[in-house]
Scaffold this motif. Structure first.
Motif, PDB file in Angstrom:
ATOM      1  N   CYS A  17       0.834  -1.200   0.000  1.00  0.00           N
ATOM      2  CA  CYS A  17       0.000   0.000   0.000  1.00  0.00           C
ATOM      3  C   CYS A  17       0.870   1.252   0.000  1.00  0.00           C
ATOM      4  O   CYS A  17       0.584   2.225  -0.709  1.00  0.00           O
ATOM      5  N   LEU A  65      -2.860   3.961 -11.170  1.00  0.00           N
ATOM      6  CA  LEU A  65      -3.791   3.132 -10.408  1.00  0.00           C
ATOM      7  C   LEU A  65      -4.220   1.903 -11.204  1.00  0.00           C
ATOM      8  O   LEU A  65      -4.346   0.801 -10.648  1.00  0.00           O
ATOM      9  N   GLN A  66      -4.464   2.079 -12.493  1.00  0.00           N
ATOM     10  CA  GLN A  66      -4.841   0.932 -13.324  1.00  0.00           C
ATOM     11  C   GLN A  66      -3.709  -0.090 -13.387  1.00  0.00           C
ATOM     12  O   GLN A  66      -3.953  -1.301 -13.355  1.00  0.00           O
ATOM     13  N   ARG A  69      -3.556  -1.916 -10.072  1.00  0.00           N
ATOM     14  CA  ARG A  69      -4.663  -2.864  -9.908  1.00  0.00           C
ATOM     15  C   ARG A  69      -4.318  -4.227 -10.495  1.00  0.00           C
ATOM     16  O   ARG A  69      -4.636  -5.273  -9.920  1.00  0.00           O
ATOM     17  N   GLY A  73      -2.888  -5.877  -7.400  1.00  0.00           N
ATOM     18  CA  GLY A  73      -4.220  -6.118  -6.867  1.00  0.00           C
ATOM     19  C   GLY A  73      -4.757  -7.499  -7.155  1.00  0.00           C
ATOM     20  O   GLY A  73      -4.074  -8.372  -7.695  1.00  0.00           O
ATOM     21  N   ALA A  75      -7.104  -8.481  -9.303  1.00  0.00           N
ATOM     22  CA  ALA A  75      -7.913  -8.423 -10.514  1.00  0.00           C
ATOM     23  C   ALA A  75      -8.372  -9.827 -10.904  1.00  0.00           C
ATOM     24  O   ALA A  75      -7.576 -10.755 -10.982  1.00  0.00           O
ATOM     25  N   LYS A 117       0.729 -10.778 -13.760  1.00  0.00           N
ATOM     26  CA  LYS A 117       1.234  -9.912 -12.688  1.00  0.00           C
ATOM     27  C   LYS A 117       2.757  -9.925 -12.665  1.00  0.00           C
ATOM     28  O   LYS A 117       3.405  -8.888 -12.465  1.00  0.00           O
TER      29      LYS A 117
END
Length: 216
Positions: A17, A65-66, A69, A73, A75, A117
């Motif tokens: 984060c 941010l995309q 993600r 993230g 996804a 990823k």
């Protein structure tokens, strides 16, 4: 002295984060500055400058941010596959930099999400390998769910990022990592979860990052 790093889930989440916030806070801060100029300035040229700053920074924040993600993230659902075309779009959006050109030679198809990823995180490592700019060329060989990635970061003063090889292997000085080191450490975690190994090499002005099935 290097030692294996052990992080519990809460510490890993907190460090990731922090990394994402670090990437996004600069363009968000620029948006705030632009809005303050709009409020305080009556000069038309300054207002136009502020609007351009806000638009550019908003696009940059959205792109980062995309990228985060997909790269960090959750996804898709557990075991989901991700379209490599989506990976291309977020990678190109993230690297909106006059100093770095992204050359994408990857077929558009679905791959297990951990492998996608991994690819995005390796690209992020590649940006750190050319601090003065250059080009990043991404190639992939895909056979079903098996994939091999080759990323070439070429530029003046190209170098393997500090401690990246140790961190990929899950090790660090003193056995601890901070928010600055979490991304290459996380990349190693993703590689192992995907059943893959990643390795660096330096040839002249090019850093090569290769990833393939573990044990190859």
């Amino acid at each position: 002295m290097t030692a294996a790093v052990t992080l519990d889930a809460l510490d890993l989440a907190a460090l990731l984060c922090s990394r994402v916030c670090h990437d996004v806070i600069s363009p968000v801060g620029a948006i705030v500055n632009g809005l303050e100029v709009l409020e305080d300035e009556n000069d038309a040229a300054m207002q136009e400058f502020a609007l351009d700053l806000i638009k550019k920074s908003a696009r940059q924040a959205s792109a980062r941010l995309q990228f985060a993600r997909l790269a960090f993230g959750a996804a898709g659902s557990a075991g989901a596959s991700i379209d490599l075309g989506d990976a291309e779009n977020v990678a190109k959006g993230f690297i909106q930099d006059d100093k770095v050109a992204l050359i994408w030679n990857v077929p558009r198809l679905l791959l297990p999400k951990n492998k996608v990823k991994l690819l995005l995180n390796l690209i992020l490592l590649a940006t750190n390998a050319i601090p003065r700019g250059g080009s990043i060329t991404v190639d992939a060989e895909v056979d079903g769910d098996d994939a091999r990635f080759t990323i070439a970061a070429k530029g003046v003063s190209a170098r393997i990022p500090t401690h990246a090889e140790q961190l990929l292997a899950g090790k660090a000085e003193g056995g601890s990592v901070d928010a600055h080191a979490i991304q290459p450490f996380y990349t190693g975690l993703v590689a192992r979860a995907a059943g893959m190994d990643a390795r660096f090499s330096l040839v002249d002005d090019t850093v090569l990052i290769k990833a393939g099935p573990a044990g190859d």
